[in-house]
Motif scaffolding. Structure first.
Motif, PDB file in Angstrom:
ATOM      1  N   THR A 167       0.833  -1.202   0.000  1.00  0.00           N
ATOM      2  CA  THR A 167       0.000   0.000   0.000  1.00  0.00           C
ATOM      3  C   THR A 167       0.866   1.250   0.000  1.00  0.00           C
ATOM      4  N   ALA A 168       1.932   1.259   0.783  1.00  0.00           N
ATOM      5  CA  ALA A 168       2.817   2.424   0.841  1.00  0.00           C
ATOM      6  C   ALA A 168       3.482   2.669  -0.515  1.00  0.00           C
ATOM      7  N   TYR A 169       3.927   1.606  -1.169  1.00  0.00           N
ATOM      8  CA  TYR A 169       4.557   1.727  -2.485  1.00  0.00           C
ATOM      9  C   TYR A 169       3.553   2.300  -3.482  1.00  0.00           C
ATOM     10  N   ARG A 170       2.334   1.776  -3.462  1.00  0.00           N
ATOM     11  CA  ARG A 170       1.287   2.287  -4.361  1.00  0.00           C
ATOM     12  C   ARG A 170       1.003   3.756  -4.096  1.00  0.00           C
ATOM     13  N   CYS A 171       1.005   4.133  -2.820  1.00  0.00           N
ATOM     14  CA  CYS A 171       0.769   5.542  -2.488  1.00  0.00           C
ATOM     15  C   CYS A 171       1.878   6.422  -3.055  1.00  0.00           C
ATOM     16  N   GLY A 172       3.110   5.941  -3.045  1.00  0.00           N
ATOM     17  CA  GLY A 172       4.208   6.682  -3.663  1.00  0.00           C
ATOM     18  C   GLY A 172       3.998   6.838  -5.159  1.00  0.00           C
ATOM     19  N   GLN A 173       3.558   5.763  -5.808  1.00  0.00           N
ATOM     20  CA  GLN A 173       3.267   5.822  -7.241  1.00  0.00           C
ATOM     21  C   GLN A 173       2.101   6.773  -7.510  1.00  0.00           C
ATOM     22  N   LEU A 174       1.095   6.716  -6.665  1.00  0.00           N
ATOM     23  CA  LEU A 174      -0.066   7.592  -6.806  1.00  0.00           C
ATOM     24  C   LEU A 174       0.358   9.050  -6.666  1.00  0.00           C
ATOM     25  N   TYR A 175       1.194   9.332  -5.675  1.00  0.00           N
ATOM     26  CA  TYR A 175       1.648  10.706  -5.474  1.00  0.00           C
ATOM     27  C   TYR A 175       2.434  11.200  -6.694  1.00  0.00           C
ATOM     28  N   ALA A 176       3.298  10.364  -7.225  1.00  0.00           N
ATOM     29  CA  ALA A 176       4.056  10.739  -8.425  1.00  0.00           C
ATOM     30  C   ALA A 176       3.102  11.028  -9.588  1.00  0.00           C
ATOM     31  N   ASP A 191       6.981  15.390   2.400  1.00  0.00           N
ATOM     32  CA  ASP A 191       7.096  15.081   3.830  1.00  0.00           C
ATOM     33  C   ASP A 191       5.723  15.023   4.493  1.00  0.00           C
ATOM     34  N   LYS A 192       4.835  15.928   4.108  1.00  0.00           N
ATOM     35  CA  LYS A 192       3.476  15.917   4.661  1.00  0.00           C
ATOM     36  C   LYS A 192       2.747  14.638   4.275  1.00  0.00           C
ATOM     37  N   VAL A 193       2.904  14.225   3.025  1.00  0.00           N
ATOM     38  CA  VAL A 193       2.243  12.994   2.567  1.00  0.00           C
ATOM     39  C   VAL A 193       2.813  11.784   3.305  1.00  0.00           C
ATOM     40  N   LEU A 194       4.119  11.780   3.527  1.00  0.00           N
ATOM     41  CA  LEU A 194       4.738  10.668   4.265  1.00  0.00           C
ATOM     42  C   LEU A 194       4.185  10.556   5.682  1.00  0.00           C
ATOM     43  N   LYS A 195       3.861  11.676   6.295  1.00  0.00           N
ATOM     44  CA  LYS A 195       3.334  11.664   7.666  1.00  0.00           C
ATOM     45  C   LYS A 195       1.858  11.292   7.697  1.00  0.00           C
ATOM     46  N   ARG A 196       1.076  11.819   6.764  1.00  0.00           N
ATOM     47  CA  ARG A 196      -0.377  11.615   6.782  1.00  0.00           C
ATOM     48  C   ARG A 196      -0.914  11.482   5.361  1.00  0.00           C
ATOM     49  N   PRO A 197      -0.710  10.304   4.740  1.00  0.00           N
ATOM     50  CA  PRO A 197      -1.126  10.125   3.348  1.00  0.00           C
ATOM     51  C   PRO A 197      -2.600  10.429   3.086  1.00  0.00           C
ATOM     52  N   GLU A 198      -3.462   9.955   3.943  1.00  0.00           N
ATOM     53  CA  GLU A 198      -4.895  10.157   3.721  1.00  0.00           C
ATOM     54  C   GLU A 198      -5.231  11.649   3.649  1.00  0.00           C
ATOM     55  N   HIS A 222      -3.161  14.230   3.005  1.00  0.00           N
ATOM     56  CA  HIS A 222      -2.465  15.039   2.014  1.00  0.00           C
ATOM     57  C   HIS A 222      -2.487  14.474   0.588  1.00  0.00           C
ATOM     58  N   LEU A 223      -2.902  13.234   0.412  1.00  0.00           N
ATOM     59  CA  LEU A 223      -3.099  12.689  -0.939  1.00  0.00           C
ATOM     60  C   LEU A 223      -4.534  12.909  -1.410  1.00  0.00           C
ATOM     61  N   GLY A 224      -5.454  12.957  -0.459  1.00  0.00           N
ATOM     62  CA  GLY A 224      -6.870  13.104  -0.800  1.00  0.00           C
ATOM     63  C   GLY A 224      -7.194  14.333  -1.632  1.00  0.00           C
ATOM     64  N   PRO A 225      -6.741  15.531  -1.216  1.00  0.00           N
ATOM     65  CA  PRO A 225      -7.089  16.730  -1.993  1.00  0.00           C
ATOM     66  C   PRO A 225      -6.602  16.716  -3.441  1.00  0.00           C
ATOM     67  N   PRO A 226      -5.323  16.389  -3.721  1.00  0.00           N
ATOM     68  CA  PRO A 226      -4.945  16.368  -5.143  1.00  0.00           C
ATOM     69  C   PRO A 226      -5.647  15.245  -5.914  1.00  0.00           C
ATOM     70  N   LEU A 227      -5.951  14.155  -5.234  1.00  0.00           N
ATOM     71  CA  LEU A 227      -6.698  13.084  -5.892  1.00  0.00           C
ATOM     72  C   LEU A 227      -8.082  13.592  -6.296  1.00  0.00           C
ATOM     73  N   ASN A 280      -7.329  -1.986  -0.945  1.00  0.00           N
ATOM     74  CA  ASN A 280      -8.494  -1.931  -0.055  1.00  0.00           C
ATOM     75  C   ASN A 280      -9.324  -0.667  -0.262  1.00  0.00           C
ATOM     76  N   GLY A 281      -8.890   0.204  -1.166  1.00  0.00           N
ATOM     77  CA  GLY A 281      -9.638   1.417  -1.471  1.00  0.00           C
ATOM     78  C   GLY A 281      -9.472   2.526  -0.458  1.00  0.00           C
ATOM     79  N   LYS A 282      -8.531   2.378   0.469  1.00  0.00           N
ATOM     80  CA  LYS A 282      -8.325   3.390   1.507  1.00  0.00           C
ATOM     81  C   LYS A 282      -6.884   3.880   1.489  1.00  0.00           C
ATOM     82  N   LEU A 283      -6.726   5.164   1.615  1.00  0.00           N
ATOM     83  CA  LEU A 283      -5.394   5.721   1.803  1.00  0.00           C
ATOM     84  C   LEU A 283      -5.058   5.596   3.286  1.00  0.00           C
ATOM     85  N   PRO A 284      -3.845   5.199   3.613  1.00  0.00           N
ATOM     86  CA  PRO A 284      -3.505   5.040   5.024  1.00  0.00           C
ATOM     87  C   PRO A 284      -3.473   6.388   5.751  1.00  0.00           C
TER      88      PRO A 284
END
Length: 123
Positions: A8-17, A39-46, A48-53, A88-92
């Motif tokens: 999931t963490a690897y996918r989140c990195g790919q998603l962020y890229a 750094d913000k995404v690394l601390k709280r992916p859900e 800080h990834l949610g808004p750009p998504l 699982n459809g959820k950002l950590p």
């Protein structure tokens, strides 16, 4: 990490890229490329990834207004998002230390791929 099923963490990195490049291609904004943003995404992916998504479609629309090369790239990037959403459809909510390394690997691997395919558009 299995080759067939990235963590999931690897996918989140790919998603962020993917979101970073999509935003850059569409709007020219490189705010997601800054270390502070990562750094913000690394601390709280859900958080800080949610808004750009949520803005991904806006990035595609902006790219389409800028011409066919950007539109084609944005369409490809938008479709790639589904491959990187966690299974699982959820950002950590948070990542552990090992997971932060996996996120970083996923981010850099995906950015290297995009530098090859979309580098000239990432302005």
């Amino acid at each position: 990490m299995s080759e067939a099923q990235p963590s999931t963490a690897y996918r989140c990195g790919q998603l962020y890229a993917t979101l970073h490049v999509l935003c850059s291609v569409g709007t020219g904004d490189r705010a997601l490329d800054k270390q502070e943003a990562r750094d913000k995404v690394l601390k709280r992916p859900e958080e800080h990834l949610g808004p750009p998504l949520g803005k991904a479609a806006q990035y595609v629309m902006a790219a389409r207004r800028k011409g066919s090369d950007r539109a084609k790239a944005a369409d490809e990037l938008f479709r790639a998002i589904v491959d990187f959403i966690p299974a699982n459809g959820k950002l950590p909510a948070a990542l552990g230390e090992g997971e932060k390394g996996e996120f970083t690997k996923g981010f850099h691997q995906q950015m290297a791929e995009y530098a090859t395919t979309h580098g000239r558009l990432m302005t």
